[in-house]
Design a protein around this motif. Structure first.
Motif, PDB file in Angstrom:
ATOM      1  N   GLU A   1       0.847  -1.194   0.000  1.00 32.87           N
ATOM      2  CA  GLU A   1       0.000   0.000   0.000  1.00 32.87           C
ATOM      3  C   GLU A   1       0.882   1.243   0.000  1.00 32.87           C
ATOM      4  OE1 GLU A   1      -3.274   0.026  -0.133  1.00 32.87           O
ATOM      5  OE2 GLU A   1      -4.067  -1.710   0.918  1.00 32.87           O
ATOM      6  N   PHE A   2       0.307   2.356  -0.402  1.00 25.74           N
ATOM      7  CA  PHE A   2       0.982   3.646  -0.354  1.00 25.74           C
ATOM      8  C   PHE A   2       0.137   4.574   0.511  1.00 25.74           C
ATOM      9  CE2 PHE A   2       2.511   1.580  -4.110  1.00 25.74           C
ATOM     10  CZ  PHE A   2       3.885   1.815  -4.045  1.00 25.74           C
ATOM     11  N   GLU A   3       0.722   4.977   1.633  1.00 24.02           N
ATOM     12  CA  GLU A   3       0.011   5.842   2.569  1.00 24.02           C
ATOM     13  C   GLU A   3       0.437   7.281   2.368  1.00 24.02           C
ATOM     14  OE1 GLU A   3      -0.662   6.622   7.353  1.00 24.02           O
ATOM     15  OE2 GLU A   3       0.894   5.218   6.730  1.00 24.02           O
ATOM     16  N   VAL A   4      -0.537   8.186   2.261  1.00 22.20           N
ATOM     17  CA  VAL A   4      -0.224   9.607   2.321  1.00 22.20           C
ATOM     18  C   VAL A   4      -0.342   9.996   3.793  1.00 22.20           C
ATOM     19  CG1 VAL A   4      -0.765  10.260  -0.049  1.00 22.20           C
ATOM     20  CG2 VAL A   4      -2.602  10.196   1.626  1.00 22.20           C
ATOM     21  N   SER A   5       0.723  10.603   4.279  1.00 21.35           N
ATOM     22  CA  SER A   5       0.782  10.881   5.717  1.00 21.35           C
ATOM     23  C   SER A   5       1.214  12.325   5.951  1.00 21.35           C
ATOM     24  CB  SER A   5       1.779   9.926   6.386  1.00 21.35           C
ATOM     25  OG  SER A   5       3.093  10.228   5.959  1.00 21.35           O
ATOM     26  N   TYR A   6       0.937  12.784   7.151  1.00 26.02           N
ATOM     27  CA  TYR A   6       1.353  14.131   7.528  1.00 26.02           C
ATOM     28  C   TYR A   6       1.282  14.246   9.042  1.00 26.02           C
ATOM     29  CZ  TYR A   6      -3.424  14.905   8.674  1.00 26.02           C
ATOM     30  OH  TYR A   6      -4.649  14.783   9.259  1.00 26.02           O
TER      31      TYR A   6
ATOM     32  N   LEU B   1      -0.121  10.158  -8.162  1.00 26.63           N
ATOM     33  CA  LEU B   1      -0.908   9.854  -9.366  1.00 26.63           C
ATOM     34  C   LEU B   1      -0.160  10.254 -10.640  1.00 26.63           C
ATOM     35  CD1 LEU B   1      -4.421  10.947  -8.054  1.00 26.63           C
ATOM     36  CD2 LEU B   1      -3.707   8.592  -8.587  1.00 26.63           C
ATOM     37  N   GLU B   2       0.387  11.484 -10.653  1.00 32.36           N
ATOM     38  CA  GLU B   2       1.072  11.971 -11.850  1.00 32.36           C
ATOM     39  C   GLU B   2       2.318  11.155 -12.174  1.00 32.36           C
ATOM     40  OE1 GLU B   2       1.796  16.146 -11.198  1.00 32.36           O
ATOM     41  OE2 GLU B   2      -0.325  16.664 -11.515  1.00 32.36           O
TER      42      GLU B   2
ATOM     43  N   ASP C   1      -2.386   4.079  -8.198  1.00 31.08           N
ATOM     44  CA  ASP C   1      -3.629   4.741  -8.606  1.00 31.08           C
ATOM     45  C   ASP C   1      -4.581   4.879  -7.427  1.00 31.08           C
ATOM     46  OD1 ASP C   1      -4.247   2.087  -8.349  1.00 31.08           O
ATOM     47  OD2 ASP C   1      -5.325   1.927 -10.243  1.00 31.08           O
ATOM     48  N   LYS C   2      -4.132   4.426  -6.236  1.00 26.31           N
ATOM     49  CA  LYS C   2      -4.936   4.620  -5.024  1.00 26.31           C
ATOM     50  C   LYS C   2      -4.011   4.745  -3.819  1.00 26.31           C
ATOM     51  CE  LYS C   2      -5.817  -0.240  -4.035  1.00 26.31           C
ATOM     52  NZ  LYS C   2      -5.948  -0.518  -2.636  1.00 26.31           N
ATOM     53  N   PHE C   3      -4.492   5.482  -2.835  1.00 22.74           N
ATOM     54  CA  PHE C   3      -3.702   5.764  -1.645  1.00 22.74           C
ATOM     55  C   PHE C   3      -4.565   5.554  -0.406  1.00 22.74           C
ATOM     56  CE2 PHE C   3      -1.804   7.946  -5.126  1.00 22.74           C
ATOM     57  CZ  PHE C   3      -0.458   7.707  -4.944  1.00 22.74           C
ATOM     58  N   ILE C   4      -3.902   5.310   0.705  1.00 23.37           N
ATOM     59  CA  ILE C   4      -4.597   5.167   1.975  1.00 23.37           C
ATOM     60  C   ILE C   4      -4.042   6.184   2.966  1.00 23.37           C
ATOM     61  CG2 ILE C   4      -5.081   2.704   1.642  1.00 23.37           C
ATOM     62  CD1 ILE C   4      -2.807   2.155   3.745  1.00 23.37           C
ATOM     63  N   SER C   5      -4.780   6.404   4.025  1.00 20.02           N
ATOM     64  CA  SER C   5      -4.313   7.122   5.211  1.00 20.02           C
ATOM     65  C   SER C   5      -4.762   6.299   6.408  1.00 20.02           C
ATOM     66  CB  SER C   5      -4.899   8.532   5.295  1.00 20.02           C
ATOM     67  OG  SER C   5      -4.265   9.400   4.390  1.00 20.02           O
ATOM     68  N   ILE C   6      -3.818   6.014   7.287  1.00 17.97           N
ATOM     69  CA  ILE C   6      -4.092   5.231   8.485  1.00 17.97           C
ATOM     70  C   ILE C   6      -4.250   6.213   9.638  1.00 17.97           C
ATOM     71  CG2 ILE C   6      -3.230   3.424  10.015  1.00 17.97           C
ATOM     72  CD1 ILE C   6      -1.500   2.478   7.564  1.00 17.97           C
ATOM     73  N   ILE C   7      -5.441   6.216  10.251  1.00 21.24           N
ATOM     74  CA  ILE C   7      -5.791   7.268  11.211  1.00 21.24           C
ATOM     75  C   ILE C   7      -6.339   6.649  12.489  1.00 21.24           C
ATOM     76  CG2 ILE C   7      -7.247   9.298  11.582  1.00 21.24           C
ATOM     77  CD1 ILE C   7      -7.338   9.560   8.472  1.00 21.24           C
ATOM     78  N   HIS C   8      -5.789   7.068  13.618  1.00 22.82           N
ATOM     79  CA  HIS C   8      -6.312   6.620  14.920  1.00 22.82           C
ATOM     80  C   HIS C   8      -7.795   6.933  14.971  1.00 22.82           C
ATOM     81  CE1 HIS C   8      -7.003   6.344  19.224  1.00 22.82           C
ATOM     82  NE2 HIS C   8      -5.832   5.713  19.332  1.00 22.82           N
TER      83      HIS C   8
END
Length: 169
Positions: free
Chosen positions: A94-99, A123-124, A129-136
């Motif tokens: 998976e590819f997580e977008v995080s901050y 994406l570019e 073609d899809k991303f996740i965010s893992i959030i408490h």
């Protein structure tokens, strides 16, 4: 486009350096959301920041993206981190977008701006073609950021012993 050197309307995103550790250590001072990140908060704030940065430096060296420093263009101040994290999560790549944003900069749209840029880059540049965010599951502010970026709650699981929602698109 170079992953390690990006810009948004208000931010410069660049590789972290050892010089950023002391500023990032402030994230762990009087921050009620620090408990959502899965580190032992009884440790010294500089040790916590160094542990966090060492994970990113390891990601950089193995070409696995990692979090970048977010620098506010108008002030030149370090306001937080953001990036793409490669994850082997639930037996899937998976590819997580995080901050993570320093508390002084909450509520100003920086988290949404970081996530938007990371998804755009991914994406570019055909990272995925899809991303996740893992959030408490108690972190409502982060859930709102995910929703603003077109993500929905896909399922609930546990990560680092914490109950989390996995948001995705």
């Amino acid at each position: 486009m170079n992953y390690y050197s990006q810009e948004t309307e208000r931010l410069i995103l660049r590789k972290l350096t050892e010089d950023d550790i002391e500023t990032w250590a402030e994230f762990f001072v009087d921050n009620p959301n620090a408990r959502f990140i899965g580190l032992d908060l009884r440790k010294d704030k500089l040790d916590l920041a160094k542990t966090w940065f060492d994970k990113q430096f390891d990601r950089y060296s193995s070409n696995q993206f990692g979090q970048l420093a977010a620098i506010e263009k108008s002030s030149g101040k370090f306001i937080g981190l953001g990036g793409i994290l490669t994850r082997d999560f639930n037996d899937k790549d998976e590819f997580e977008v995080s901050y993570s944003v320093l508390p002084a900069y909450w509520g100003k749209g920086f988290a949404t701006e970081i996530v938007t840029q990371m998804k755009r880059f991914g994406l570019e540049n055909k990272v995925s073609d899809k991303f996740i965010s893992i959030i408490h599951k108690e972190n409502e502010a982060s859930m709102n950021v995910a929703r603003k970026n077109g993500m929905t709650n896909l399922y609930e699981t546990t990560l680092y012993g914490m109950p989390v929602f996995v948001f995705g698109d």
